[in-house]
Design a protein around this motif. Structure first.
Motif, PDB file in Angstrom:
ATOM      1  N   HIS A 159      21.885 106.409  21.088  1.00 10.57           N
ATOM      2  CA  HIS A 159      23.235 106.963  21.229  1.00 10.57           C
ATOM      3  C   HIS A 159      23.988 106.945  19.905  1.00 10.57           C
ATOM      4  N   LEU A 160      24.775 107.976  19.706  1.00  7.97           N
ATOM      5  CA  LEU A 160      25.646 108.107  18.537  1.00  7.97           C
ATOM      6  C   LEU A 160      27.094 108.207  18.992  1.00  7.97           C
ATOM      7  N   PRO A 161      28.044 107.875  18.125  1.00  9.76           N
ATOM      8  CA  PRO A 161      29.458 108.104  18.447  1.00  9.76           C
ATOM      9  C   PRO A 161      29.702 109.595  18.674  1.00  9.76           C
ATOM     10  N   TYR A 162      30.578 109.887  19.617  1.00  6.76           N
ATOM     11  CA  TYR A 162      30.923 111.277  19.947  1.00  6.76           C
ATOM     12  C   TYR A 162      32.187 111.643  19.177  1.00  6.76           C
ATOM     13  N   PRO A 163      32.090 112.562  18.211  1.00  7.63           N
ATOM     14  CA  PRO A 163      33.262 112.874  17.386  1.00  7.63           C
ATOM     15  C   PRO A 163      34.193 113.883  18.042  1.00  7.63           C
ATOM     16  N   SER A 164      35.456 113.511  18.136  1.00  7.41           N
ATOM     17  CA  SER A 164      36.451 114.358  18.787  1.00  7.41           C
ATOM     18  C   SER A 164      37.839 113.967  18.316  1.00  7.41           C
ATOM     19  N   ALA A 165      38.705 114.944  18.204  1.00  7.10           N
ATOM     20  CA  ALA A 165      40.108 114.638  17.915  1.00  7.10           C
ATOM     21  C   ALA A 165      40.747 113.861  19.051  1.00  7.10           C
ATOM     22  N   ASP A 166      40.109 113.878  20.223  1.00 14.67           N
ATOM     23  CA  ASP A 166      40.660 113.207  21.393  1.00 14.67           C
ATOM     24  C   ASP A 166      40.329 111.716  21.458  1.00 14.67           C
TER      25      ASP A 166
END
Length: 416
Positions: A159-166
């Motif tokens: 798993h990787l971090p999920y990149p989002s402005a949220d």
């Protein structure tokens, strides 16, 4: 009505018993009316009992209720796959298969990429949700409650971090984590695919960073890794377009479909590059109920309703109404628990947070009860169950949408 015969391992958000529904309204067995902002958890983009879908179901039920497609093909399956592959906005030749659900679509997607690449490792993302079957559990980016007490899961999965402005995870942070993964954890040449939601659902409607999506697409092309887009919840107009990946300027290799594909009937699909879909031996794909004729008829009626004009109008109207209300609430200081607005299009979440910015799951639990008592059904999401997941039908009447938002506003003010 007794529920003793139902497994207590099934979690119930709203302890009521529904009787019937129409578009964005449902009634329980006591006759109480509710405005439905849950929509079957994203299944009912066309609302409850859409007339075109109901008529298609009735008509098909008089002709053929079931046949296993791999025993003898039937017309509804063939017609639907022709229509569905034309509906997916990619520039390459595609084919696909029908399944019973989104989770089954994900399982078959894993089989397809293993067969095509000869590799087994999968890269998924924190906060992801891809199903409750054994293989999809390991794809999910959350342990509780999905992975608890079930032991070793099929893999390998990373798993990787999920990149989002949220969620305040940047593209640079996610790319740095990916670099570390391939430096420390696994050889990139062992990876079959990345699987990613263009907008995460269970995590609280987090919209994927566009820059990262394009960087990931380039990386996959360079390393001969396949890219799977899970559009099970974000697809079929929820973000104002046919599918959410179009907003990112990429084309995935495989696309997982489900939920609103068939107006409430159980159906899913895997579609993608034809060479990938055809790589397994004869009999490697299929299923007894997959592509049931009645579900296919419902899906054809669903596609009839989902013109680009309708999707844009429905999505824009709902987005404008939600964003306008949220901005008004923020300006008014409606409640100290009002956090950020997440998502995109009509796929929106409202975060409930404490004054120090930490998640406020207790406030959301209170809100669920207040809203239900007032006649509004809401769905929680987020790692801490602190984000309201707004999934009203795209076809909701404007007056009903405003009524639902009025109830939500009143209940937010009552939070203590």
């Amino acid at each position: 009505m007794s529920r003793e015969t139902i497994s207590q391992s099934i979690s119930i958000v709203h302890p009521i018993s529904l009787s019937h529904g129409k578009n964005a309204e449902v009634w329980d067995t006591s006759g109480k009316r509710y405005i439905d902002f849950v929509g079957g958890i994203g299944v009912l983009n066309l609302g409850h009992c859409h007339p075109g879908v109901v008529e298609a179901i009735r008509e098909q039920a008089t002709r053929l209720t079931h046949y296993a497609f791999n025993a003898a093909p039937h017309a509804p399956y063939i017609e639907l796959m022709d229509r569905l592959t034309a509906f997916v906005p990619v520039d390459y030749p595609i084919s696909g298969m029908l399944t019973n659900s989104g989770a089954e679509a994900a399982e078959n997607g894993l089989k397809i990429v293993r067969g095509a690449t000869g590799r087994t490792a999968v890269i998924a993302f924190d906060g992801a949700f891809h199903g409750r079957t054994l293989a999809t559990l390991n794809l999910n980016g959350k342990v509780a409650p999905y992975k608890q007490k079930v032991g070793v899961l099929p893999g390998p999965v990373y798993h990787l971090p999920y990149p989002s402005a949220d969620n305040d995870v940047s593209c640079a942070e996610a790319l740095k984590a990916m670099d570390r993964l391939f430096s420390v954890e696994i050889d990139v040449n062992d990876v079959a695919c990345f699987i990613i939601e263009p907008v995460q659902g269970e995590a609280g409607f987090l919209a994927l960073d566009r820059e990262f999506a394009q960087a990931l697409r380039r990386f996959c092309d360079e390393k001969n890794i396949l890219l799977i887009a899970d559009e099970i919840q974000s697809g079929f107009g929820r973000t104002g377009r046919r599918f959410a990946f179009s907003r990112l300027g990429i084309e995935p290799d495989l696309i997982l479909l489900g939920k609103s594909i068939a107006g409430g009937m159980p159906l899913g699909a895997v579609v993608g590059r034809k060479a990938l879909m055809d790589n397994l031996p004869k009999g490697g794909l299929g299923g007894t109920y997959s592509g049931n004729p009645i579900a296919c008829a419902a899906a054809l009626a669903t596609l009839d309703a989902m013109t680009d004009g309708h999707l844009k109008a429905w999505g824009s109207h709902q987005e404008e109404a939600i964003v306008s209300r949220y901005e008004t609430w923020r300006a008014q200081g409606l409640t100290p628990y009002l956090g950020r607005l997440t998502g995109v299009g009509a796929m929106r979440g409202i975060e409930l947070a404490n004054p120090d910015g930490t998640p406020a799951p207790n406030a959301l639990a209170q809100l669920l009860g207040l809203a239900r008592d007032a006649g509004l059904l809401l769905m929680p999401s987020g790692k801490s169950r602190h984000i309201i997941r707004l999934l009203a039908p795209l076809t909701i009447e404007p007056a009903v949408l405003e009524e639902g938002l009025d109830i939500l506003e009143t209940c937010l003010k009552q939070l203590v």
